[in-house]
Design an enzyme around this catalytic site. Structure first.
Site, PDB file in Angstrom:
ATOM      1  N   GLU A 288     -33.001  12.145  18.411  1.00 20.28           N
ATOM      2  CA  GLU A 288     -31.590  12.474  18.648  1.00 20.28           C
ATOM      3  C   GLU A 288     -30.673  11.648  17.756  1.00 20.28           C
ATOM      4  OE1 GLU A 288     -31.095  11.488  22.752  1.00 20.28           O
ATOM      5  OE2 GLU A 288     -32.422  13.065  23.458  1.00 20.28           O
ATOM      6  N   PRO A 289     -30.797  11.767  16.451  1.00 20.85           N
ATOM      7  CA  PRO A 289     -29.945  10.952  15.587  1.00 20.85           C
ATOM      8  C   PRO A 289     -28.521  11.485  15.539  1.00 20.85           C
ATOM      9  CG  PRO A 289     -31.207  12.468  14.257  1.00 20.85           C
ATOM     10  CD  PRO A 289     -31.645  12.692  15.687  1.00 20.85           C
ATOM     11  N   GLY A 290     -27.565  10.592  15.601  1.00 20.84           N
ATOM     12  CA  GLY A 290     -26.175  10.980  15.410  1.00 20.84           C
ATOM     13  C   GLY A 290     -25.671  10.293  14.159  1.00 20.84           C
ATOM     14  N   ARG A 291     -25.450   8.993  14.308  1.00 22.58           N
ATOM     15  CA  ARG A 291     -24.879   8.193  13.229  1.00 22.58           C
ATOM     16  C   ARG A 291     -25.653   8.322  11.908  1.00 22.58           C
ATOM     17  NH1 ARG A 291     -22.141   3.394  14.670  1.00 22.58           N
ATOM     18  NH2 ARG A 291     -23.370   3.478  16.574  1.00 22.58           N
ATOM     19  N   ARG A 327     -13.241   2.420  16.055  1.00 19.68           N
ATOM     20  CA  ARG A 327     -14.412   1.526  16.069  1.00 19.68           C
ATOM     21  C   ARG A 327     -14.079   0.053  15.799  1.00 19.68           C
ATOM     22  NH1 ARG A 327     -18.450   1.598  13.381  1.00 19.68           N
ATOM     23  NH2 ARG A 327     -19.927   1.369  15.092  1.00 19.68           N
ATOM     24  N   TYR A 331     -14.976  -2.107  18.979  1.00 20.43           N
ATOM     25  CA  TYR A 331     -16.260  -2.829  18.874  1.00 20.43           C
ATOM     26  C   TYR A 331     -16.220  -3.972  17.876  1.00 20.43           C
ATOM     27  CZ  TYR A 331     -17.714   1.916  20.328  1.00 20.43           C
ATOM     28  OH  TYR A 331     -17.839   3.137  20.926  1.00 20.43           O
ATOM     29  N   CYS A 357       1.205   0.625  18.202  1.00 24.26           N
ATOM     30  CA  CYS A 357       1.809  -0.549  18.838  1.00 24.26           C
ATOM     31  C   CYS A 357       0.816  -1.280  19.722  1.00 24.26           C
ATOM     32  CB  CYS A 357       3.036  -0.122  19.624  1.00 24.26           C
ATOM     33  SG  CYS A 357       4.274   0.507  18.511  1.00 24.26           S
ATOM     34  N   GLU A 358      -0.145  -1.890  19.100  1.00 20.12           N
ATOM     35  CA  GLU A 358      -1.174  -2.692  19.767  1.00 20.12           C
ATOM     36  C   GLU A 358      -1.607  -3.742  18.751  1.00 20.12           C
ATOM     37  OE1 GLU A 358      -3.240  -2.077  22.685  1.00 20.12           O
ATOM     38  OE2 GLU A 358      -2.501  -0.104  23.254  1.00 20.12           O
ATOM     39  N   TYR A 386     -18.591   8.908  14.916  1.00 25.12           N
ATOM     40  CA  TYR A 386     -17.731   8.273  15.925  1.00 25.12           C
ATOM     41  C   TYR A 386     -16.362   7.908  15.342  1.00 25.12           C
ATOM     42  CZ  TYR A 386     -22.366   8.046  17.968  1.00 25.12           C
ATOM     43  OH  TYR A 386     -23.622   8.376  18.423  1.00 25.12           O
TER      44      TYR A 386
HETATM   45  N1  LLP Z   1     -29.038   9.979  22.325  1.00 26.36           N
HETATM   46  C1  LLP Z   1     -28.405   9.390  23.356  1.00 26.36           C
HETATM   47  C2  LLP Z   1     -28.930   9.570  24.701  1.00 26.36           C
HETATM   48  C3  LLP Z   1     -27.255   8.624  23.109  1.00 26.36           C
HETATM   49  O1  LLP Z   1     -26.646   8.047  24.124  1.00 26.36           O
HETATM   50  C4  LLP Z   1     -26.771   8.478  21.798  1.00 26.36           C
HETATM   51  C5  LLP Z   1     -25.573   7.711  21.510  1.00 26.36           C
HETATM   52  C6  LLP Z   1     -27.477   9.118  20.755  1.00 26.36           C
HETATM   53  C7  LLP Z   1     -28.609   9.850  21.064  1.00 26.36           C
HETATM   54  C8  LLP Z   1     -27.055   9.016  19.335  1.00 26.36           C
HETATM   55  O2  LLP Z   1     -27.096   7.696  18.889  1.00 26.36           O
HETATM   56  P1  LLP Z   1     -26.942   7.358  17.328  1.00 26.36           P
HETATM   57  O3  LLP Z   1     -28.132   7.944  16.626  1.00 26.36           O
HETATM   58  O4  LLP Z   1     -25.681   7.954  16.862  1.00 26.36           O
HETATM   59  O5  LLP Z   1     -26.932   5.878  17.302  1.00 26.36           O
HETATM   60  N2  LLP Z   1     -19.329   5.120  19.768  1.00 26.36           N
HETATM   61  C9  LLP Z   1     -20.321   4.137  19.399  1.00 26.36           C
HETATM   62  C10 LLP Z   1     -21.724   4.669  19.518  1.00 26.36           C
HETATM   63  C11 LLP Z   1     -22.030   5.219  20.885  1.00 26.36           C
HETATM   64  C12 LLP Z   1     -23.411   5.802  20.986  1.00 26.36           C
HETATM   65  C13 LLP Z   1     -23.584   6.542  22.257  1.00 26.36           C
HETATM   66  N3  LLP Z   1     -24.841   7.179  22.408  1.00 26.36           N
HETATM   67  C14 LLP Z   1     -20.028   3.650  17.996  1.00 26.36           C
HETATM   68  O6  LLP Z   1     -19.043   4.106  17.416  1.00 26.36           O
HETATM   69  O7  LLP Z   1     -20.722   2.803  17.468  1.00 26.36           O
END
Ligand code: LLP
Length: 429
Positions: A288-291, A327, A331, A357-358, A386
């Protein structure tokens, strides 16, 4: 490898100069490179080809329809966490049987939607949720809900406290020790169809060790449950980190150098530490890659509005704010900042800040940057994941336009929001 590079001193997304885009479309402006996304998707599938994984892109990272349709065309599956994300995937023709529906708090309506659309499985995070899913399925004649349990493997994965997920101090998943009993219960329910098992240990993980430790811990459990309940797949989650420092690679070598400098794992290190264990399982493998797929594929272009000196600090005030990219504020995340035009010689130490304004509306503190002047543009790099998806209208700021570049072609894939649209639906009292 990504496709943001300097040519003749100016910053380009693939074959398009960022300053030309900013002239045409204004700032702040999100610019994505489609070639980078395709490349990263293929490379990930490539290093893991021995297990032929189903990549389920984590839609929360960037849910623009243009991005989703690139991935749908490549055959990607999707990991969604809301009814809204599921509708987006459907809108671009994403295959529902490749879609997993995650999230700790799915509502009844969302469960109904997932069942109606025919998702591959719900990733279940508590026993009460399991009962709820069974009861929604029970209302539809002869319907069984496909499910997988999300295991919390209780592994420390490092990273920022707000994005670690795989320990018992987090709300996610079902504790490792409880899993077998919950599967047994689920199997006894004729309304549930047990299809898989899932884990996810966190995000922006740049070392292979936590992935290896979690998978190693999971394997005996997965084997046992597969035998007992006929599970078809093991989903190892997302979390593969990217390079934020020195992110402006000049070609393939530059990218490797940045990984080395950050002491980060390479993709093949990730793969070689997991593939032998996963191959021996002989199950379908999901990721499940996002980033990893979209992070380095986007930048936020912003213009310098003003500069000021307080005696203690130098500030560069730009037209993007924490509402556009949260971000750094949320973070303390590092994003490299690069002049869009040819960098001026020399260096200044400055805080790049937004107009919100923060006090927290800061993109960097005391960063050494090439000198900037009013009207210059800078690109905030690695903002594809993100970035826009976490943006808001705080301070009644319309959100930036989004542009997708493919070669020398640039397409607006979401226009800049209009101010009047921001109070649409509101009523005067
Ligand atoms: N699968 C699950 C169950 C997750 O909770 C997440 C991310 C992913 C996959 C995807 O993760 P990735 O491959 O993108 O690392 N907003 C934060 C990151 C929050 C991630 C939440 N879950 C940021 O900007 O760093």
């Amino acid at each position: 490898m990504h496709r943001f590079q300097r040519k003749g001193g100016r910053l380009y997304a693939e074959g398009v100069a960022l300053d030309r885009l900013a002239d045409r479309l204004g700032t702040p402006l999100y610019v994505y490179s489609s070639g980078t996304i395709v490349d990263h998707y293929r490379r990930l599938r490539g290093v893991l080809r021995a297990v032929d994984p189903l990549v389920c892109y984590s839609v929360k990272a960037n849910s623009n329809l243009a991005i989703l349709s690139i991935l749908a065309r490549l055959g990607s599956g999707f990991d969604v966490v809301s009814g809204g994300e599921l509708e987006r995937v459907r809108k671009v023709g994403g295959k529902m049987e490749r879609c997993v529906f995650a999230g700790v708090g799915k509502t009844q309506d969302e469960i109904e939607l997932g069942l109606r659309f025919g998702v591959k499985a719900f990733h279940v995070e508590s026993e009460e949720e399991l009962d709820q899913i069974a009861s929604v399925a029970g209302r539809k004649k002869g319907r069984r809900a496909p499910i997988a349990l999300r295991v919390n493997p209780d592994v420390q994965a490092g990273g920022h406290a707000k994005i670690t997920t795989g320990t018992y101090a987090n709300k996610f998943g079902i504790p490792f020790e409880q899993i077998a009993a919950v599967y047994r219960r689920a199997d006894a329910n004729p309304r549930l169809h047990l299809r898989g098992i899932q884990m996810h240990i966190g995000s922006q993980i740049t070392q292979a060790a936590p992935f290896r430790a979690a998978v190693r811990k999971m394997i005996p459990l997965v084997e046992r449950l597969r035998g007992r309940h006929g599970l078809e797949y093991f989903d190892v989650g997302g979390g593969v980190g990217i390079v934020y420092e020195d992110a402006l690679a000049s070609g393939r070598d530059g990218w490797w150098k940045s990984l080395r400098a950050a002491k980060a794992m390479t993709l093949s290190e990730y793969a070689t530490s997991l593939v032998p264990m996963l191959r021996d399982l002989k199950m379908q493998i999901l990721l499940e890659p996002g980033r990893f797929l979209v992070g380095n594929a986007g930048v936020l272009v912003t213009e310098v509005l003003y500069r000021k000196e307080t005696g203690r600090k130098h500030f560069t005030i730009v037209d993007a704010g924490m509402n556009d990219l949260v971000r750094p504020a949320l973070y303390e995340a590092y994003h490299q900042i690069e002049p869009v035009g040819k960098p001026r010689p020399g260096a200044i130490s400055t805080d790049v800040v937004g107009p919100v304004c923060e006090s927290g509306d800061v993109f960097c503190h005391d960063r050494s940057l090439a000198p900037l002047e009013k009207g210059d543009r800078v690109a905030i790099l690695s903002a594809g994941a993100y970035g826009f998806s976490m943006s808001s209208n705080y301070n009644t700021r319309p959100r930036p336009a989004e542009v997708l570049v493919t070669g020398t072609r640039a397409k607006v894939v979401r226009p800049r929001e209009k101010v009047a649209a921001l109070w649409h639906g509101e009523k005067r009292s």
